[in-house]
Design a protein around this motif. Sequence first.
Motif, PDB file in Angstrom:
ATOM      1  N   PHE A 246       1.001  -0.941   0.220  1.00 26.08           N
ATOM      2  CA  PHE A 246      -0.275  -0.137   0.061  1.00 26.08           C
ATOM      3  C   PHE A 246       1.055   1.335   0.083  1.00 26.08           C
ATOM      4  O   PHE A 246       0.448   2.148   0.137  1.00 26.08           O
ATOM      5  CB  PHE A 246      -1.011  -0.084   0.960  1.00 26.08           C
ATOM      6  CG  PHE A 246      -2.036  -1.415   0.988  1.00 26.08           C
ATOM      7  CD1 PHE A 246      -2.624  -1.715   0.033  1.00 26.08           C
ATOM      8  CD2 PHE A 246      -2.144  -2.437   1.491  1.00 26.08           C
ATOM      9  CE1 PHE A 246      -3.472  -2.756  -0.418  1.00 26.08           C
ATOM     10  CE2 PHE A 246      -2.998  -3.211   2.221  1.00 26.08           C
ATOM     11  CZ  PHE A 246      -3.694  -3.741   1.113  1.00 26.08           C
ATOM     12  N   THR A 247       2.308   1.285   0.060  1.00 24.36           N
ATOM     13  CA  THR A 247       3.238   2.519  -0.119  1.00 24.36           C
ATOM     14  C   THR A 247       2.994   3.042  -1.599  1.00 24.36           C
ATOM     15  O   THR A 247       2.334   1.973  -2.523  1.00 24.36           O
ATOM     16  CB  THR A 247       4.688   2.613  -0.166  1.00 24.36           C
ATOM     17  OG1 THR A 247       4.688   1.659   1.137  1.00 24.36           O
ATOM     18  CG2 THR A 247       5.338   2.795  -0.453  1.00 24.36           C
ATOM     19  N   ASN A 248       2.363   4.068  -1.304  1.00 22.40           N
ATOM     20  CA  ASN A 248       1.972   5.153  -2.710  1.00 22.40           C
ATOM     21  C   ASN A 248       0.918   3.895  -3.293  1.00 22.40           C
ATOM     22  O   ASN A 248       0.391   4.538  -4.594  1.00 22.40           O
ATOM     23  CB  ASN A 248       3.438   4.688  -4.021  1.00 22.40           C
ATOM     24  CG  ASN A 248       3.196   6.173  -4.759  1.00 22.40           C
ATOM     25  OD1 ASN A 248       2.494   6.844  -5.198  1.00 22.40           O
ATOM     26  ND2 ASN A 248       3.409   5.272  -6.025  1.00 22.40           N
ATOM     27  N   ALA A 249      -0.569   4.176  -2.809  1.00 20.60           N
ATOM     28  CA  ALA A 249      -1.752   3.275  -3.491  1.00 20.60           C
ATOM     29  C   ALA A 249      -1.184   2.330  -3.910  1.00 20.60           C
ATOM     30  O   ALA A 249      -2.007   1.901  -5.150  1.00 20.60           O
ATOM     31  CB  ALA A 249      -1.897   4.301  -3.746  1.00 20.60           C
ATOM     32  N   PHE A 345      -1.240  -2.377 -10.119  1.00 22.03           N
ATOM     33  CA  PHE A 345      -0.797  -1.574 -10.090  1.00 22.03           C
ATOM     34  C   PHE A 345      -1.802  -0.819  -9.594  1.00 22.03           C
ATOM     35  O   PHE A 345      -2.036   0.652  -9.498  1.00 22.03           O
ATOM     36  CB  PHE A 345      -0.584  -1.034 -11.446  1.00 22.03           C
ATOM     37  CG  PHE A 345       1.155  -0.534 -11.508  1.00 22.03           C
ATOM     38  CD1 PHE A 345       2.141  -1.104 -11.372  1.00 22.03           C
ATOM     39  CD2 PHE A 345       1.523   1.188 -11.623  1.00 22.03           C
ATOM     40  CE1 PHE A 345       3.306  -0.338 -11.398  1.00 22.03           C
ATOM     41  CE2 PHE A 345       2.078   1.506 -11.116  1.00 22.03           C
ATOM     42  CZ  PHE A 345       3.534   1.399 -11.279  1.00 22.03           C
ATOM     43  N   GLY A 346      -2.119  -1.119  -8.287  1.00 22.85           N
ATOM     44  CA  GLY A 346      -2.559  -0.013  -7.166  1.00 22.85           C
ATOM     45  C   GLY A 346      -3.001  -1.247  -6.090  1.00 22.85           C
ATOM     46  O   GLY A 346      -2.837  -2.022  -5.937  1.00 22.85           O
ATOM     47  N   PRO A 347      -3.863  -0.587  -4.909  1.00 26.19           N
ATOM     48  CA  PRO A 347      -4.592  -0.787  -3.830  1.00 26.19           C
ATOM     49  C   PRO A 347      -4.784  -1.906  -3.849  1.00 26.19           C
ATOM     50  O   PRO A 347      -5.724  -1.919  -2.467  1.00 26.19           O
ATOM     51  CB  PRO A 347      -4.419   0.196  -3.328  1.00 26.19           C
ATOM     52  CG  PRO A 347      -5.357   1.544  -3.908  1.00 26.19           C
ATOM     53  CD  PRO A 347      -4.589   0.819  -4.953  1.00 26.19           C
ATOM     54  N   ILE A 348      -4.761  -3.025  -4.392  1.00 22.71           N
ATOM     55  CA  ILE A 348      -5.439  -3.970  -4.477  1.00 22.71           C
ATOM     56  C   ILE A 348      -5.013  -5.227  -4.066  1.00 22.71           C
ATOM     57  O   ILE A 348      -3.657  -5.627  -4.870  1.00 22.71           O
ATOM     58  CB  ILE A 348      -6.512  -4.311  -5.836  1.00 22.71           C
ATOM     59  CG1 ILE A 348      -7.611  -2.878  -6.070  1.00 22.71           C
ATOM     60  CG2 ILE A 348      -7.421  -5.801  -5.288  1.00 22.71           C
ATOM     61  CD1 ILE A 348      -8.024  -3.138  -7.438  1.00 22.71           C
ATOM     62  N   LEU A 349      -4.903  -6.087  -2.891  1.00 23.36           N
ATOM     63  CA  LEU A 349      -4.359  -7.386  -2.711  1.00 23.36           C
ATOM     64  C   LEU A 349      -5.095  -8.661  -2.130  1.00 23.36           C
ATOM     65  O   LEU A 349      -6.081  -9.004  -1.766  1.00 23.36           O
ATOM     66  CB  LEU A 349      -3.485  -6.705  -1.523  1.00 23.36           C
ATOM     67  CG  LEU A 349      -2.372  -8.683  -1.014  1.00 23.36           C
ATOM     68  CD1 LEU A 349      -1.291  -8.404  -2.130  1.00 23.36           C
ATOM     69  CD2 LEU A 349      -1.697  -8.404   0.470  1.00 23.36           C
TER      70      LEU A 349
END
Length: 477
Positions: A246-249, A345-349
């Motif tokens: 989640f660094t840098n979204a 390339f985004g805040p989804i895991l």
Amino acid sequence: MTGTAASIAQQDQEIPDIVAGLRATFDTGATRPAAWRRRQLRGLRSFLTNHTRAIEEALYDDLRKGRTESHLTEIGGVLAEIDHALRHLERWMKPRRATVPMNMKPATARIHPEPLGVCLIIAPWNYPLTLTLNPLVGALSAGNAAVVKPSELAPATSALIAGLLPRYVEAVAVVEGAVEETTLLLEQRFDHIFYTGNGTVGRIVAAAAARNLTPTTLELGGKSPVFIDETADMAVTARRLAWGKFTNAGQTCVAPDYVLVTPAARDSLLSALPGTIREMFGPNPRTSSDYGRIVNDRHFQRLTRLLAEGKPLAGGPSDAAERYIAPTVLTDVPHGAAVMTEEIFGPILPVLTVRDVHEAIDFINARDKPLSLYAFTRDRAARRALLEKTSSGGIVYNAPMIHLGVPNLPFGGVGESGMGAYHGKTSFDAFSHRKPVLSKPTRPDTLRLIYAPHTSRSFAFIAKAVARTHPILGKER
């Protein structure tokens, strides 16, 4: 400091003229001395230290980066790279002796590093400062001139670099713009092209470079997997995983893209992650000064489509007006879902369950080679299996992303995740030609036995000399 540096932010000069001017400067030999290289590196350092506040503001404007994150992932990383280069520059530049085989003696050999010429650096938007300037450290330390193309998707940082960097370095041109300017740049002849971005554009860059047989470094991306088993310290694993993702979204090429967890570790991991996210970003990450935003509407819309492809364990909310997507953990994700086939390339895991490390290896190997592979496990056999049975740009045990901060480790991809590497001396080597130099005295003339006309004596000498490397010839005596 002023010099041959130039910015064409106002397009007051044509790109071909800029490149020609840099080549003329390079051809004078001005960039070759160690003193010139040190001066550029120190100038680059002064740019960062003299304009720290302006850099922080630009990064906030472009990506809502907090001050601490900007220093940790942008400013500090470039300063460390500069200081490392300054400490080791003399040794890097020194010719290295090479061994001469007995049948070539007397002779001496060395490898002489020399600059390539005029280089092009095309930077991305996600880390618009560090991924523009870190390659430049390598280009300048190796004695090159360079054209720098910041990303138009990070306009505040691009404008800052274009407006201020030319005051501090010589033989560097900053070209702002978008597709049109990049296309025109790729039509010019360069001696090396360094591109960071996605594979689609990477192929365009490679094709353009091929027209002039220009060597390239392609720093791409892909889906960097994480393997977690029951031997991991789950509290630390959850913290490090959440920090890396989640660094840098989540807009980081080496961010954990998805998790493969064993059944025995799954419940403890999923129990730990929501609380860890709250500890880092508070009950409402939207209000956290440490949590960024998505770079533009197109990427926001792409990411919101991916949110529907699993069950949200944590996160899920989004706001188009702010381009905000909460830190999200997805479970029950189909293997064929877009979130598992595209680089997120985004805040989804996404979190998927695998039987063991062997199933994880099969899962990883069925996809493109990742830029990074992470493993949280104390099992030595599992570590060894991941190391030996998978291929990736790099592998890190028990932490994501931190290998980028080790200057003595080359950083780069393999296959779809890129080609070539940089950081530290690897950057110097990437922008250098390692020229072989051989010197053989004329007296005694030990080559006389290989001159024509050849006799049985000369054949016997040649056969003996090459027998070890050419056994067939060695037997024909």
